[in-house]
Design an enzyme around this catalytic site. Structure first.
Site, PDB file in Angstrom:
ATOM      1  NE  ARG A   8     -68.021  24.720  16.867  1.00 23.66           N
ATOM      2  CZ  ARG A   8     -68.800  24.357  15.846  1.00 23.66           C
ATOM      3  NH1 ARG A   8     -68.592  23.212  15.216  1.00 23.66           N
ATOM      4  NH2 ARG A   8     -69.773  25.129  15.450  1.00 23.66           N
ATOM      5  CB  SER A  29     -68.601  21.432  11.980  1.00 23.59           C
ATOM      6  OG  SER A  29     -69.434  20.437  12.512  1.00 23.59           O
TER       7      SER A  29
HETATM    8  N1  URA Z   1     -74.178  20.829  12.902  1.00 22.79           N
HETATM    9  C1  URA Z   1     -72.924  20.348  12.766  1.00 22.79           C
HETATM   10  O1  URA Z   1     -72.726  19.218  12.339  1.00 22.79           O
HETATM   11  N2  URA Z   1     -71.911  21.145  13.118  1.00 22.79           N
HETATM   12  C2  URA Z   1     -72.073  22.392  13.595  1.00 22.79           C
HETATM   13  O2  URA Z   1     -71.105  23.056  13.889  1.00 22.79           O
HETATM   14  C3  URA Z   1     -73.391  22.875  13.747  1.00 22.79           C
HETATM   15  C4  URA Z   1     -74.429  22.065  13.369  1.00 22.79           C
END
Ligand code: URA
Length: 432
Positions: A168, A183
């Site tokens: 990403r 996430s």
């Molecule tokens: N922090 C995370 O751990 N994941 C994300 O997608 C964005 C911030």
């Protein structure tokens, strides 16, 4: 099942089934689905979204892609907090000793910084000798002994997120509520604590652009956590300027220690007091008002500072840094940055400041970059402060000469107005 059909389905804005999501995550972790196909699906999700059920399925599939930490050997309520990331965000360093000194158990796994945002592990590692890798047994023993341990995420904690997050980061697919919620929550749920308090940032230096979006993300994460029986709350705060005055690893450790001595910047101290009160309230220790008093008392009594010392000692660090901060890494030069304008500071854009600090060596552009713990920026003026020509705006701690291009970017980042600005509280919403 063909992965391309799943991509096509999301491209048309249709809803993915739990089975399709599990097929995606397990195939990607195993290596049978390539990065280019997952990138394509991620972009379709960014553009077309996911409903609540899809987000829940994605969180579960990611959480189950690796180990789930078992904290049952630690009696009592285990608490964790998570910040969605920011500039100058040293909250864990002050807040976790504060709450641990009030009797809740802090079993915390933290991350590293990337790009303009800093990471707790890098800050802790600027303390000479401090180790962020403990075995699970030692981690559990330490929490039982002194009530607090802070370590890096183990290699097999949510491996799906490690792969997907890295992808990403380079495919313009970070800013999606379902992707961020799954996430963060997959990692928090796999870390095994009972209480999760989310510190959700919005604004220039954050992933969420507005208060409304930050609230939407918070609500999504709270729902996910509660569906697993966890006690979850969120504090939403602005990240339009750096938090506190210091940006840079050892400089932030120093500021976190000063805060536990009652000499911290107001915005940072307020954030710690309020977030800490929410953690204690969620842990069932006290109601919010009483918990806030306990947090203030953890500082005034010196208890939180003593807990930080214990934490540093237990993880092999040199605890003398608490009383003698010259033992922290020091940059070879400190340059005063003086204002060329008069007025009120209107903006210190967090993202630009984070990038400027990163360029000094305080952060990493790619995962392989090595951090210089001594460098960074300490602000002498913050948004809303009145400034005269020649006042010191900031102290730049650096080891390499400052280039004229860097200085110019710093000058351009600071914005002035001739009107006084209204004061805004650091935490704008608490969602309990
Ligand atoms: N922090 C995370 O751990 N994941 C994300 O997608 C964005 C911030």
């Amino acid at each position: 099942m063909h992965f391309v059909d799943i991509i096509e389905k999301k491209k048309r804005g249709e809803v993915l089934t739990d089975e399709e999501i599990r097929y995606w995550i397990s195939g990607y972790v195993k290596g049978s689905i390539p990065d280019y196909q997952v990138s394509s699906l991620l972009m379709a999700i960014v553009l077309n979204g996911m409903n609540e059920e899809e987000t829940f399925s994605l969180t579960k599939a990611m959480m189950e892609s690796g180990d789930i930490v078992d904290l049952s050997r630690i009696p009592g309520v285990k608490v964790d907090k998570h910040s969605t990331g920011g500039v100058g965000d040293k909250t864990t360093l002050s807040l976790m000793p504060m709450v641990a000194s009030c009797g809740v158990k802090v079993a915390k796994m933290s991350g590293r910084g990337l790009g303009h945002t800093g990471g707790t592990l890098d800050k802790l590692e600027s303390i000479p000798g401090f180790s962020v890798s403990l075995s699970e047994d030692r981690f559990v023993r330490q929490v039982n002994d002194i009530g607090i341990a802070i370590i890096g995420q183990t290699a097999n904690l949510v491996p799906a997120d490690k792969k997907i997050y890295a992808l990403r980061d380079v495919t313009g697919t970070i800013d999606s509520i379902p992707l961020i919620a799954s996430s963060i929550m997959s990692k928090k749920l796999a870390s095994g604590t009972d209480v999760i308090v989310l510190d959700v940032k919005y604004g220039d230096g954050a992933f969420m652009p507005t208060l409304e979006k930050a609230e939407e993300l918070s609500k999504e994460m709270i729902k996910i956590g509660r569906s697993y029986g966890k006690r979850v709350a969120a504090c939403v705060s602005g990240m339009d300027q750096p938090l506190g005055n210091a940006v840079g690893n050892a400089l932030e450790v120093k500021e976190a220690i000063d805060t536990l001595k009652g000499m911290g910047p107001k915005d940072f101290t307020d954030l710690c007091l309020t977030t800490g009160a929410v953690i204690l309230q969620q842990a069932g220790v006290a109601d919010l008002q009483q918990a806030y008093k306990m947090m203030a008392e953890s500082i005034s009594s010196g208890r939180a500072l003593a807990t930080l010392k214990q934490l540093i000692r237990a993880q092999g660090g040199d605890e003398r840094i608490v009383d003698d901060q010259s033992l922290l890494p020091q940059a070879s030069h400190i340059t005063k940055f003086r204002s060329g304008s008069a007025g009120y500071i209107q903006a210190l854009p967090a993202k630009a400041i984070g990038v400027l600090a990163m360029n000094l060596g305080a952060g990493r552009e790619t995962l392989d970059d090595i951090i210089d713990p001594s460098v960074g920026i300490v602000f002498n003026k913050k948004v809303g402060d009145k400034v005269e020509v020649g006042d010191v705006l900031a102290y730049i701690h650096h080891n390499n000469p400052l280039t004229s291009e860097w200085v110019q970017r710093f000058q351009q980042a600071v914005k002035f107005t001739d009107q006084p600005l209204p004061e805004t509280p650091v935490i704008e919403k608490v969602l309990i």
